[in-house]
Design an enzyme around this catalytic site. Structure first.
Site, PDB file in Angstrom:
ATOM      1  N   HIS A   1       0.848  -1.212   0.000  1.00 58.36           N
ATOM      2  CA  HIS A   1       0.000   0.000   0.000  1.00 58.36           C
ATOM      3  C   HIS A   1       0.879   1.256   0.000  1.00 58.36           C
ATOM      4  CE1 HIS A   1      -3.426  -2.594   1.284  1.00 58.36           C
ATOM      5  NE2 HIS A   1      -2.458  -3.206   1.935  1.00 58.36           N
TER       6      HIS A   1
ATOM      7  N   SER B   1      17.486  19.499 -16.444  1.00 62.10           N
ATOM      8  CA  SER B   1      16.397  20.468 -16.520  1.00 62.10           C
ATOM      9  C   SER B   1      16.936  21.751 -17.147  1.00 62.10           C
ATOM     10  CB  SER B   1      15.876  20.748 -15.107  1.00 62.10           C
ATOM     11  OG  SER B   1      15.247  22.019 -15.063  1.00 62.10           O
TER      12      SER B   1
ATOM     13  N   LYS C   1      19.232  19.407 -11.228  1.00 61.66           N
ATOM     14  CA  LYS C   1      18.404  18.218 -11.426  1.00 61.66           C
ATOM     15  C   LYS C   1      18.984  17.184 -12.376  1.00 61.66           C
ATOM     16  CE  LYS C   1      14.220  17.947 -10.829  1.00 61.66           C
ATOM     17  NZ  LYS C   1      12.857  17.808 -11.329  1.00 61.66           N
TER      18      LYS C   1
ATOM     19  N   GLU D   1      10.667   7.440 -17.220  1.00 56.03           N
ATOM     20  CA  GLU D   1       9.314   8.003 -17.277  1.00 56.03           C
ATOM     21  C   GLU D   1       8.641   7.659 -18.611  1.00 56.03           C
ATOM     22  OE1 GLU D   1       9.396  12.214 -15.648  1.00 56.03           O
ATOM     23  OE2 GLU D   1      11.476  11.590 -15.517  1.00 56.03           O
TER      24      GLU D   1
END
Ligand code: ARG
Length: 488
Positions: free
Chosen positions: A177, A298, A304, A311
């Protein structure tokens, strides 16, 4: 580009595979709408192979003299080998314009006519139709693509096992969960994903088995009048057997749906592993470091490193699932026999199989650029992830598990309230919960001990995980060189 096959040559031929009974050419917009050459050119090699097998069958049946069959075969071989429309060929000047032909079958016949003359080329489609031909082509294509995808699955599984081996006994919190549950090895998590990919391989093997049936020789719908040996023809093309019902054979695209399903579920699995890797390499978890080669930056935030490839692997599941549902919708309600709707089988299949193949390669690459971060291992103290172990210790002493669960839950709540781990909660507090707790119960609490106790088959005990890494590697070794199958 407006170049098109001329409407009629001097002998009255249309440059299409039909038109004798027509009073004029089709409306050019409608013709363009119906054409498939822009995408079915990818079937060229398969189409040439099927045509060559058909010519051999015609010759064996005594319908085509051997010398003529040889001339056609040599020309077809040259078309298959030299054509710029071959899959993967760069776009060159020689590439025919996308709307020059109705489909790949028309192109092959036109190319054949250019080499051996229209008279001889016109004999090629004796006793067969584009309906059995296109179904044969697509099955040949599917078989080849599936074999390539299976090799990529093996490589991705191997990369999973290698990363698992590099992670060694690194413990991390296991989640259910999305809440911290029990300690596991990070390697165990990676092998869970490898297990899914191995099932995907099995699904593709099944899809391949379903595709391994030869429709050629079924003609348009009713079967061919030429006395060919369909079993020999099927063997010649490398199929397991000929299709059994001509109507079914020309309209059966179950094999394409099977391949699309296998691709869709594979992509769903890739989305799941991608998500776990995105999380595992995020600062908050930090179990894995992602190498610069597998990250992107980025344009605004200089610090970053983004896991864009992961993704995209996660995102592409949508495309693959869409291809499956779209194609099933095309099939729904079709009457038996060939209908032009079936032309809509190709783009979904090409796209889904391309996506699967490409994604598997990228996954294997990214896995190679991930490294475990030992400093982020779960400390042996284990926080409150050892509450189950605590309950199990009591149960091991004969306390009913339900009662042990309640007592361990109370101890965990007290530890949480005073901001300490279960191991650091003072003995007096434990004893206030229950006199069943003693120094030994608490002393045995530890991540390492917790892991080692889970040592049945399939458990996360380090010894079991090491065995699974070896078993997974053995599977990969067996898959990458199956008997009789070429390794890329
Ligand atoms: N382009 C067609 C397809 O992909 C080839 C078969 C056409 N057959 C026909 N009878 N029009 O399905």
């Amino acid at each position: 580009m407006s170049e098109r096959a001329p409407d009629r040559d001097a002998a009255g031929r249309t440059g299409r595979l039909w038109g004798g009974g027509f009073s004029g050419p089709p409306d050019s917009e409608i013709e363009r709408f119906c054409a498939s050459f822009s995408f079915d050119r990818r079937l060229l090699r398969a189409d040439v192979a099927a045509n060559r097998a058909w010519v051999a069958a015609l010759a064996a049946a005594g319908v085509l003299p051997a010398a003529e069959a040889e001339r056609i075969d040599a020309a077809l071989a040259a078309i298959g080998a030299a054509s710029p429309v071959e899959v993967g060929a760069p776009t060159g000047e020689a590439r025919p314009p996308e709307n020059a032909f109705e489909d790949v079958h028309t192109f092959v016949e036109a190319a054949l006519a250019a080499r051996v003359g229209a008279e001889l080329a016109g004999r090629l489609r004796t006793g067969r139709s584009r309906n059995d031909l296109v179904a044969t082509d697509l099955r040949l294509y599917c078989k080849e693509e599936i074999a390539a995808i299976r090799r990529r699955i093996a490589a991705a599984v191997g990369a999973c096992a290698d990363l698992a081996a590099r992670c060694g006994p690194l413990p991390v919190p296991g989640y259910t969960h999305m809440r911290r549950a029990q300690p596991i090895l990070l390697a165990h998590l990676l092998l869970a994903h490898a297990a899914r990919l191995m099932r995907d391989d099995d699904r593709f093997a099944e899809a391949l088995r379903r595709a391994d049936v030869c429709p050629l020789g079924c003609a348009a719908l009713a079967g061919t009048t030429v006395p060919i040996d369909r079993a020999a023809l099927a063997r010649h093309l490398g199929f397991a057997r000929p299709a059994e019902n001509s109507l079914d054979a020309v309209s059966d695209r179950d094999f394409a749906a099977d391949a699309l399903y296998a691709a869709a579920l594979l992509m769903v699995h890739l989305s799941q592993i991608a998500e776990d890797l995105v999380l595992a390499s995020a600062e908050e978890f930090g179990w894995l470091a992602i190498g610069d080669a597998a990250a992107t930056g980025s344009s605004l935030m200089p610090q970053k490193k983004n896991p864009d490839a992961l993704e995209l692997l996660r995102g592409k599941a949508g495309r693959a699932v869409g291809r499956l549902t779209g194609f099933l919708t095309t099939l729904k309600g079709l009457p038996a026999a060939y209908n032009r709707d079936l032309q809509e089988d190709k783009e979904p299949l090409f796209d889904a199989l391309d996506t699967a193949r490409d994604s598997l390669r990228v996954l294997a690459l990214v896995l190679g650029h991930l490294e475990p971060v030992p400093a982020r291992a779960l400390p042996d103290d284990g926080g409150d992830l050892l509450a189950t172990d605590l309950a199990e210790h009591l149960a091991g002493r004969g306390v009913p598990f339900a009662e042990a669960h309640r007592l361990a839950g109370e101890a965990a709540a007290r530890a949480r309230a005073s901001g300490v781990t279960l191991r650091r909660l003072p003995l007096e507090v434990y004893r206030a919960v229950s006199p069943l707790f003693d120094a030994e119960t608490i002393g045995r609490l530890g991540v390492q001990a917790s892991l080692e106790r889970r040592d049945r088959e399939g458990g996360t005990a380090p010894a079991r995980v090491r065995e699974r890494i070896e078993a997974t590697r053995a599977w990969v070794a067996g898959r990458s060189a199956p008997p009789g199958e070429a390794v890329p």
